[in-house]
Design an enzyme around this catalytic site. Structure first.
Site, mmCIF file in Angstrom:
data_model
loop_
_atom_site.group_PDB
_atom_site.id
_atom_site.type_symbol
_atom_site.label_atom_id
_atom_site.label_comp_id
_atom_site.label_asym_id
_atom_site.label_seq_id
_atom_site.Cartn_x
_atom_site.Cartn_y
_atom_site.Cartn_z
ATOM 1 N N ARG A 1 0.836 -1.206 0.000
ATOM 2 C CA ARG A 1 0.000 0.000 0.000
ATOM 3 C C ARG A 1 0.870 1.256 0.000
ATOM 4 O O ARG A 1 1.906 1.309 0.680
ATOM 5 C CB ARG A 1 -0.923 0.010 1.221
ATOM 6 C CG ARG A 1 -1.925 -1.120 1.192
ATOM 7 C CD ARG A 1 -2.998 -1.009 2.241
ATOM 8 N NE ARG A 1 -3.681 -2.297 2.378
ATOM 9 C CZ ARG A 1 -4.605 -2.765 1.538
ATOM 10 N NH1 ARG A 1 -4.981 -2.033 0.504
ATOM 11 N NH2 ARG A 1 -5.155 -3.957 1.712
ATOM 12 N N ASP A 2 0.423 2.234 -0.791
ATOM 13 C CA ASP A 2 1.140 3.509 -0.845
ATOM 14 C C ASP A 2 1.048 4.200 0.515
ATOM 15 O O ASP A 2 -0.007 4.234 1.149
ATOM 16 C CB ASP A 2 0.541 4.396 -1.943
ATOM 17 C CG ASP A 2 1.463 5.542 -2.321
ATOM 18 O OD1 ASP A 2 1.979 5.526 -3.453
ATOM 19 O OD2 ASP A 2 1.670 6.447 -1.487
ATOM 20 N N ILE A 3 2.159 4.786 0.927
ATOM 21 C CA ILE A 3 2.213 5.447 2.241
ATOM 22 C C ILE A 3 1.370 6.726 2.267
ATOM 23 O O ILE A 3 0.971 7.190 3.338
ATOM 24 C CB ILE A 3 3.691 5.745 2.601
ATOM 25 C CG1 ILE A 3 3.880 5.856 4.106
ATOM 26 C CG2 ILE A 3 4.224 6.972 1.870
ATOM 27 C CD1 ILE A 3 5.338 5.813 4.537
ATOM 28 N N ASN B 1 4.215 6.311 -13.783
ATOM 29 C CA ASN B 1 4.846 7.593 -14.055
ATOM 30 C C ASN B 1 6.275 7.375 -14.544
ATOM 31 O O ASN B 1 6.946 6.431 -14.116
ATOM 32 C CB ASN B 1 4.873 8.447 -12.782
ATOM 33 C CG ASN B 1 3.474 8.795 -12.295
ATOM 34 O OD1 ASN B 1 2.568 9.016 -13.103
ATOM 35 N ND2 ASN B 1 3.285 8.827 -10.988
ATOM 36 N N VAL C 1 10.160 8.064 -7.262
ATOM 37 C CA VAL C 1 10.997 6.927 -6.874
ATOM 38 C C VAL C 1 11.480 6.223 -8.142
ATOM 39 O O VAL C 1 10.663 5.759 -8.953
ATOM 40 C CB VAL C 1 10.217 5.943 -5.976
ATOM 41 C CG1 VAL C 1 11.111 4.771 -5.594
ATOM 42 C CG2 VAL C 1 9.686 6.649 -4.735
ATOM 43 N N HIS D 1 7.401 1.264 -10.961
ATOM 44 C CA HIS D 1 6.247 0.896 -10.140
ATOM 45 C C HIS D 1 4.962 1.291 -10.844
ATOM 46 O O HIS D 1 4.895 2.307 -11.527
ATOM 47 C CB HIS D 1 6.310 1.519 -8.745
ATOM 48 C CG HIS D 1 6.505 3.002 -8.746
ATOM 49 N ND1 HIS D 1 7.735 3.589 -8.966
ATOM 50 C CD2 HIS D 1 5.636 4.027 -8.559
ATOM 51 C CE1 HIS D 1 7.612 4.899 -8.904
ATOM 52 N NE2 HIS D 1 6.336 5.194 -8.669
ATOM 53 N N MET D 2 3.971 0.452 -10.637
ATOM 54 C CA MET D 2 2.636 0.702 -11.183
ATOM 55 C C MET D 2 1.719 1.059 -10.018
ATOM 56 O O MET D 2 1.677 0.344 -9.020
ATOM 57 C CB MET D 2 2.156 -0.568 -11.897
ATOM 58 C CG MET D 2 0.786 -0.500 -12.495
ATOM 59 S SD MET D 2 0.370 -2.097 -13.240
ATOM 60 C CE MET D 2 1.426 -2.059 -14.657
ATOM 61 N N HIS D 3 1.005 2.178 -10.147
ATOM 62 C CA HIS D 3 0.007 2.545 -9.138
ATOM 63 C C HIS D 3 -1.310 1.859 -9.490
ATOM 64 O O HIS D 3 -1.782 1.972 -10.630
ATOM 65 C CB HIS D 3 -0.248 4.056 -9.140
ATOM 66 C CG HIS D 3 0.935 4.895 -8.771
ATOM 67 N ND1 HIS D 3 1.057 5.527 -7.558
ATOM 68 C CD2 HIS D 3 2.050 5.229 -9.470
ATOM 69 C CE1 HIS D 3 2.196 6.220 -7.522
ATOM 70 N NE2 HIS D 3 2.810 6.063 -8.665
#
Ligand code: 5GP
Length: 114
Positions: A29-31, A87, A96, A100-102
Site C-alpha cells: 500500500r502507498d504510504i 509515471n 521513486v 512501479h505501477m500505481h
C-alpha cells in the site's frame, strides 16, 4: 543496483503493508494514498523507469498487470473499476526511480481531462 526506498522494502529493511508477493513481483500500500485503494506494484528486479524496460522483460511487465488484476479482485474493486498508472521521469512526476505501477480505486476517479 541503485538503492531506492523500494529496494529497501524488497530487502525487508523498511516496513511496508504488503498485499501481494511472488518470486518476481511485490505489491504494497502507498504510504500517501490518493484513493481508498492505492497499491504500488513493483518488479523485484531493479528497473528504474519505463525507459529502461528491455524486450526480454516483457513477460515480467505482464506479471505486474496480472498482479494488479488479482489485487483489484482481492480488494473488491475489480467490477467497479480502477486505474493503473506508471509515471516516468520528471514530466511524468516519477519520484521513486524503481519501476512501479500505481493501482488506484475504491471510489469514482476523475477523468484524465480533469
Ligand atoms: P511516483 O510519484 O514515483 O510515481 O510514486 C511514488 C509513490 O511512492 C508515491 O505515491 C509515494 O507516496 C510512495 N512512497 C514513497 N515512499 C514510500 C514508502 O516509504 N513506503 C510506501 N509504502 N510508499 C512510499
Amino acid at each position: 543496483m541503485s538503492e531506492t526506498i523500494f529496494t529497501k522494502i524488497i530487502a525487508g529493511e523498511i516496513p511496508a503493508d504488503i498485499v501481494y508477493e511472488d518470486d518476481e513481483v511485490l505489491a504494497f500500500r502507498d504510504i500517501n494514498p490518493q484513493a481508498p485503494v492505492h497499491v504500488l506494484i513493483i518488479p523485484k528486479l531493479d528497473i528504474a523507469t519505463v525507459n529502461d524496460i528491455q524486450p526480454h522483460q516483457a513477460e515480467l511487465i505482464g506479471k505486474l498487470v496480472l498482479a494488479a488484476q488479482k489485487i483489484a479482485a482481492d480488494e473488491g474493486i475489480a467490477e467497479d473499476g480502477f486505474r493503473l498508472v506508471i509515471n516516468c521521469n520528471r514530466h511524468g512526476c516519477q519520484v521513486v526511480c524503481h519501476l512501479h505501477m500505481h493501482l488506484l480505486g475504491g471510489n469514482q476517479l476523475r477523468g484524465l481531462a480533469g
